[in-house]
Design a protein around this motif. Sequence first.
Motif, PDB file in Angstrom:
ATOM      1  N   ASP A 155     -11.173 -17.292  -9.371  1.00 14.79           N
ATOM      2  CA  ASP A 155      -9.827 -17.118  -9.175  1.00 14.79           C
ATOM      3  C   ASP A 155      -9.169 -15.569  -9.028  1.00 14.79           C
ATOM      4  O   ASP A 155      -9.527 -15.172 -10.094  1.00 14.79           O
ATOM      5  CB  ASP A 155      -8.903 -17.952  -9.994  1.00 14.79           C
ATOM      6  N   VAL A 156      -8.761 -15.142  -7.947  1.00 15.58           N
ATOM      7  CA  VAL A 156      -8.421 -13.663  -7.835  1.00 15.58           C
ATOM      8  C   VAL A 156      -6.716 -14.064  -7.644  1.00 15.58           C
ATOM      9  O   VAL A 156      -6.497 -14.534  -6.965  1.00 15.58           O
ATOM     10  CB  VAL A 156      -8.925 -12.971  -6.834  1.00 15.58           C
ATOM     11  N   ARG A 157      -5.950 -12.967  -8.349  1.00 17.92           N
ATOM     12  CA  ARG A 157      -4.458 -13.152  -8.281  1.00 17.92           C
ATOM     13  C   ARG A 157      -4.004 -11.760  -8.633  1.00 17.92           C
ATOM     14  O   ARG A 157      -4.636 -10.834  -9.082  1.00 17.92           O
ATOM     15  CB  ARG A 157      -4.011 -14.289  -9.260  1.00 17.92           C
ATOM     16  N   GLU A 158      -2.529 -11.526  -8.657  1.00 16.57           N
ATOM     17  CA  GLU A 158      -1.818 -10.444  -9.185  1.00 16.57           C
ATOM     18  C   GLU A 158      -2.297  -9.221  -8.733  1.00 16.57           C
ATOM     19  O   GLU A 158      -2.648  -8.307  -9.539  1.00 16.57           O
ATOM     20  CB  GLU A 158      -1.855 -10.632 -10.666  1.00 16.57           C
ATOM     21  N   PRO A 159      -2.613  -8.957  -7.394  1.00 17.74           N
ATOM     22  CA  PRO A 159      -2.786  -7.581  -6.836  1.00 17.74           C
ATOM     23  C   PRO A 159      -1.815  -6.573  -7.225  1.00 17.74           C
ATOM     24  O   PRO A 159      -0.724  -6.905  -7.048  1.00 17.74           O
ATOM     25  CB  PRO A 159      -3.056  -7.984  -5.435  1.00 17.74           C
ATOM     26  N   ALA A 160      -2.312  -5.290  -7.217  1.00 19.21           N
ATOM     27  CA  ALA A 160      -1.355  -4.162  -7.652  1.00 19.21           C
ATOM     28  C   ALA A 160      -2.057  -3.095  -6.960  1.00 19.21           C
ATOM     29  O   ALA A 160      -3.241  -2.546  -7.369  1.00 19.21           O
ATOM     30  CB  ALA A 160      -1.186  -3.993  -9.066  1.00 19.21           C
ATOM     31  N   TRP A 161      -1.440  -2.609  -5.771  1.00 19.08           N
ATOM     32  CA  TRP A 161      -1.964  -1.467  -5.133  1.00 19.08           C
ATOM     33  C   TRP A 161      -1.555   0.126  -5.920  1.00 19.08           C
ATOM     34  O   TRP A 161      -0.539   0.208  -6.145  1.00 19.08           O
ATOM     35  CB  TRP A 161      -1.500  -1.248  -3.756  1.00 19.08           C
TER      36      TRP A 161
ATOM     37  N   ALA B 178       0.899  -1.194   0.057  1.00 19.19           N
ATOM     38  CA  ALA B 178      -0.074  -0.139  -0.011  1.00 19.19           C
ATOM     39  C   ALA B 178       0.965   1.218  -0.071  1.00 19.19           C
ATOM     40  O   ALA B 178       2.013   1.085   0.419  1.00 19.19           O
ATOM     41  CB  ALA B 178      -0.872  -0.067   0.987  1.00 19.19           C
ATOM     42  N   PRO B 179       0.442   2.487  -0.662  1.00 15.48           N
ATOM     43  CA  PRO B 179       1.273   3.542  -0.825  1.00 15.48           C
ATOM     44  C   PRO B 179       1.572   4.057   0.628  1.00 15.48           C
ATOM     45  O   PRO B 179       2.463   5.057   0.694  1.00 15.48           O
ATOM     46  CB  PRO B 179       0.528   4.512  -1.650  1.00 15.48           C
ATOM     47  N   ASN B 180       0.916   3.816   1.679  1.00 17.47           N
ATOM     48  CA  ASN B 180       1.476   4.264   3.131  1.00 17.47           C
ATOM     49  C   ASN B 180       2.434   3.241   3.745  1.00 17.47           C
ATOM     50  O   ASN B 180       2.847   3.417   5.020  1.00 17.47           O
ATOM     51  CB  ASN B 180      -0.025   4.638   3.949  1.00 17.47           C
TER      52      ASN B 180
END
Lengths: 426, 190
Positions: A415-421, A378-380
């Motif tokens: 199926d959920v994958r590859e998160p990018a914040w 996360a950006p924080n």
Amino acid sequence: MKRHLGPTFLLALVLCLAGSARAQLTIDIIGGGATTLPIAIVPFAGEANYPYPLTQIVGADLARSGLFRLIDPAGVNPRPARAEDVRFADWSGRGADAVVVGSVTPQSDGRVEVRFFLLDAVKQTQLAAVSYVVTPSQFRATAHQIADIIYEKLTGDAGVFSTRIAYITKQGTRYELLVAEADGYNPQTIVTSNEPLLSPTWSPDGTRIAYVSLESKKPIIYVQSLATGQRQVLANFRGSNSAPAWAPDSNRLAVTLSREGGSQIYLINADGSGVQRLMSSGAIDTEANFAPDGKSILFTSDRGGSPQIYRLTLATGAVERMTIEGSYNASPRHLPDGKGFVFLRRDGGNFNIAIEDFATRQVQVLTQGTLDESPSVAPNGKLILYASESGGHGILAAVSSDGRVKQRLTAAAIDVREPAWGPLRK
Amino acid sequence: MKPMNPGSSMPMLWATALLAALLAGCASPPPEKSATEDQTVVATTPGTGTGAATAGATGSGVTGNAGMQGNPLHDPRSVLSKRSVYFDFDSVVVKDEYKPMIEAHGKYLQTTRTAKLTIQGNCDERGSREYNIALGQRRADTVKRMMQLYGATDAQIETVSLGKEKPKNQGHDEAAWAENRRDDLVYAGE
């Protein structure tokens, strides 16, 4: 395209929306911080006249962070709507350390004024007072902004409730790249493909997403504008093109190309021009990630016989090994303060997300899954989103950088994958 | 504001305990082999220990048959119809059993200069997606180098990697993984 809105387009739109609704993520908190701050959020005067319950969204944001505990405001009558209406004894008696009150007032032009006050019930002082004039369609965004202000005032760290996340879903042979609000709401499909999609990554200015698509039976990197939906090929050289990583200025990326044999890291301009090889090794070099100051990159290499994380100082070309223990350390991602990084580590038979401090080289393993992967910070710097597995399905999960707060983000039967914040919204 | 109060979070503890129980119940047994495909293995050249490298000049009966009736690439009796090379765990070493097939494809490319081949490298599901793209690339490059020794040119063969993204077997055990550690050969126009 917009000039030809035929039935086919409308059908496609309906299917797209249906698909999006199914892909909505549900976030469950499964562990809280060591301490939680008790806060009372009084429903804003007039908010019941609108379909979006502002204070419910604010409360859900804060509770989900694992750092706050919501105190029920029921029984306090009349409900305060302004700072001067708050009787601190009402709240200290309920155990609340902080109180939020506010109002929602229609304006003559159809817009709405949202005012809120954040008060310290212990010191009996006002910490914030902000007013927004918005359209009702901006209520969710306004609620997230209010939650961001409360979070920052009470924890000292930037709030990330107004940010967005990207992730990839797989349903049968259908792959989608989606962008949603950080709480999982309003998922929008931005790419659909019958072949795998992977490695989405946000430009630091938040305007574009780079990703890898196998739609042409080989890895090709694309850059897509979020405002227009237009995409262009970033790298489609002979061989494989993968692992895009943006430089902090959003003008260049590091990528992994095999065009000269082997997987090696190159710099490339965001329009696909100016390809420049960064290093020359006979080993695998991949998964570049820029330091926040842009002066160095972390990357994964097996030059020492097993995948380990190294740091390249761009000015000197010096390379230094950053992970010492373990036979598999990969997928490095810097913390936004530049003081450390998270990565994928194999411990025994399990793959987990770990965090390392640059100064002390101390490593802490943060997760306990069997096949965790693809960390995104996360950006924080306070929460790490990653891909995990549960009951044979890919899910997303999040863990705080101290390992205490844990969340699970699931979408039924997908199926959920590859998160990018995504970055903080400016 | 005073520091945060210690959390009186009984519900949270309950939720955590419940989830822990659920996770324990759902967790699949750890894979028998816990290591991953990660080690650098120096690519071998064809014919190591088999003498096959010297056989390159004499051919093996499958070369130069592009003009024959039917397409040897699709004749099930021809070794050229074989299109997959499987790899051991943690390895890019080509096993002996695949060497005649690779030799045949190398010679086919030598005698059929118009033919173009893509070698797709694949990995099993464990570990980083991007690192697996690089591993699959190395598997494909290994087989390409062998074919070049038999006369194929660099321009005829593109090596790409599909990483762990396109498993042939969707299972999560060693049998499935073995099927997924693989190079596939795909000729242009197929």
